[in-house]
Design a protein around this motif. Sequence first.
Motif, short mmCIF file in Angstrom:
data_model
loop_
_atom_site.label_atom_id
_atom_site.label_comp_id
_atom_site.label_asym_id
_atom_site.label_seq_id
_atom_site.Cartn_x
_atom_site.Cartn_y
_atom_site.Cartn_z
N HIS A 37 0.73 -1.14 -0.02
CA HIS A 37 0.02 -0.10 -0.03
C HIS A 37 0.90 1.13 -0.02
O HIS A 37 0.61 2.14 -0.83
CB HIS A 37 -0.85 -0.12 1.22
CG HIS A 37 -2.02 -0.79 1.19
ND1 HIS A 37 -2.86 -1.23 0.06
CD2 HIS A 37 -2.45 -1.88 2.08
CE1 HIS A 37 -3.51 -2.11 0.42
NE2 HIS A 37 -3.32 -2.65 1.70
N VAL A 38 2.00 1.11 0.82
CA VAL A 38 2.78 2.56 0.76
C VAL A 38 3.32 2.51 -0.73
O VAL A 38 3.53 3.82 -0.94
CB VAL A 38 3.86 2.18 1.93
CG1 VAL A 38 4.86 3.15 1.94
CG2 VAL A 38 3.34 2.21 3.50
N ASN A 39 3.95 1.55 -1.17
CA ASN A 39 4.60 1.63 -2.49
C ASN A 39 3.76 1.99 -3.32
O ASN A 39 4.16 2.71 -4.30
CB ASN A 39 5.32 0.28 -2.85
CG ASN A 39 6.64 0.03 -2.08
OD1 ASN A 39 6.99 0.68 -1.82
ND2 ASN A 39 6.89 -1.33 -1.89
N GLU B 241 4.57 5.17 -5.61
CA GLU B 241 4.57 5.17 -7.16
C GLU B 241 3.65 6.12 -7.68
O GLU B 241 3.82 6.90 -8.60
CB GLU B 241 4.35 3.60 -7.71
CG GLU B 241 4.36 3.68 -9.15
CD GLU B 241 4.00 2.12 -9.39
OE1 GLU B 241 3.35 1.99 -10.42
OE2 GLU B 241 4.73 1.31 -8.84
N ARG B 242 2.44 6.26 -7.27
CA ARG B 242 1.35 7.25 -7.75
C ARG B 242 2.13 8.69 -7.68
O ARG B 242 1.77 9.48 -8.67
CB ARG B 242 0.00 7.01 -6.85
CG ARG B 242 -1.09 7.71 -7.67
CD ARG B 242 -2.41 7.43 -7.00
NE ARG B 242 -2.67 7.83 -5.44
CZ ARG B 242 -2.51 9.02 -5.14
NH1 ARG B 242 -2.34 10.14 -5.86
NH2 ARG B 242 -2.69 9.02 -3.78
N GLN C 120 -4.34 10.64 2.45
CA GLN C 120 -4.49 9.20 2.25
C GLN C 120 -2.91 8.68 2.83
O GLN C 120 -2.92 7.62 3.67
CB GLN C 120 -4.10 8.93 0.74
CG GLN C 120 -4.04 7.41 0.53
CD GLN C 120 -4.01 7.02 -1.02
OE1 GLN C 120 -3.69 8.05 -1.67
NE2 GLN C 120 -4.17 5.75 -1.10
N LEU C 121 -1.80 9.67 2.78
CA LEU C 121 -0.90 9.37 3.64
C LEU C 121 -1.01 9.23 5.24
O LEU C 121 -0.33 8.28 5.74
CB LEU C 121 0.34 10.24 3.24
CG LEU C 121 1.89 10.08 3.75
CD1 LEU C 121 2.51 9.10 3.38
CD2 LEU C 121 2.53 11.47 3.38
N GLU C 122 -1.69 9.98 5.44
CA GLU C 122 -2.08 10.04 7.17
C GLU C 122 -2.76 8.81 7.53
O GLU C 122 -2.37 8.38 8.46
CB GLU C 122 -2.68 11.55 7.61
CG GLU C 122 -2.15 12.61 7.36
CD GLU C 122 -2.71 13.71 7.68
OE1 GLU C 122 -3.85 13.96 7.45
OE2 GLU C 122 -2.13 14.96 7.85
N ARG C 123 -3.62 8.48 6.53
CA ARG C 123 -4.21 7.28 6.90
C ARG C 123 -3.47 5.96 6.83
O ARG C 123 -3.41 5.13 7.66
CB ARG C 123 -5.64 6.93 5.81
CG ARG C 123 -6.66 7.68 6.08
CD ARG C 123 -7.82 7.22 5.45
NE ARG C 123 -7.61 7.46 3.89
CZ ARG C 123 -7.67 8.53 3.28
NH1 ARG C 123 -8.38 9.81 3.68
NH2 ARG C 123 -7.67 8.57 1.90
N LEU C 124 -2.52 5.98 5.85
CA LEU C 124 -1.43 4.79 5.83
C LEU C 124 -0.65 4.85 7.11
O LEU C 124 -0.32 3.79 7.58
CB LEU C 124 -0.56 5.13 4.53
CG LEU C 124 -1.17 4.52 3.26
CD1 LEU C 124 -0.26 4.82 2.20
CD2 LEU C 124 -1.30 3.04 3.21
N SER C 125 -0.33 6.00 7.61
CA SER C 125 0.74 6.07 8.59
C SER C 125 -0.04 5.50 9.99
O SER C 125 0.45 4.94 10.71
CB SER C 125 1.02 7.65 9.03
OG SER C 125 1.52 7.79 10.02
N TYR D 278 13.18 9.36 1.92
CA TYR D 278 13.36 8.45 3.02
C TYR D 278 12.39 7.46 3.27
O TYR D 278 12.76 6.32 3.40
CB TYR D 278 13.42 9.42 4.15
CG TYR D 278 14.66 10.39 4.62
CD1 TYR D 278 15.84 9.90 4.21
CD2 TYR D 278 14.53 11.52 5.15
CE1 TYR D 278 16.90 10.70 4.60
CE2 TYR D 278 15.54 12.20 5.52
CZ TYR D 278 16.74 11.82 5.06
OH TYR D 278 17.83 12.90 5.33
N VAL D 279 11.04 7.73 2.89
CA VAL D 279 9.98 6.54 2.87
C VAL D 279 10.40 5.61 1.82
O VAL D 279 10.26 4.63 1.90
CB VAL D 279 8.73 7.46 2.78
CG1 VAL D 279 7.67 6.23 2.65
CG2 VAL D 279 8.39 8.15 3.99
#
Length: 94
Positions: free
Chosen positions: A7-9, A13-14, A30-35, A78-79
Amino acid sequence: MKEWIGHVNDWLERILLKGIGQLDIDDVKQLERLSNEVKGLNMDFLAQLLTHLAVEGRRYVWGDTQTNLATLVQSYFYVCQYSQLLAENDEQES
């Protein structure tokens, strides 16, 4: 773990294809939800990197003069690097 790395990748990529300079508030959310999701899986360092990227992304989107594109890109990479290490480690364990 492999699923969440995926999911992170996918997000990374997007954003790469979209262009990090085109980051918008939906991308940050979306990034905050992933975190939050990876934090719940005890992947604390990845969650910390994602949170930092989200903070820098939010500042960039809102036009904070202290955040420039170079800072955002550095956090993004970094991510990317850590995600790659996790994926390689997961492959070696399989």
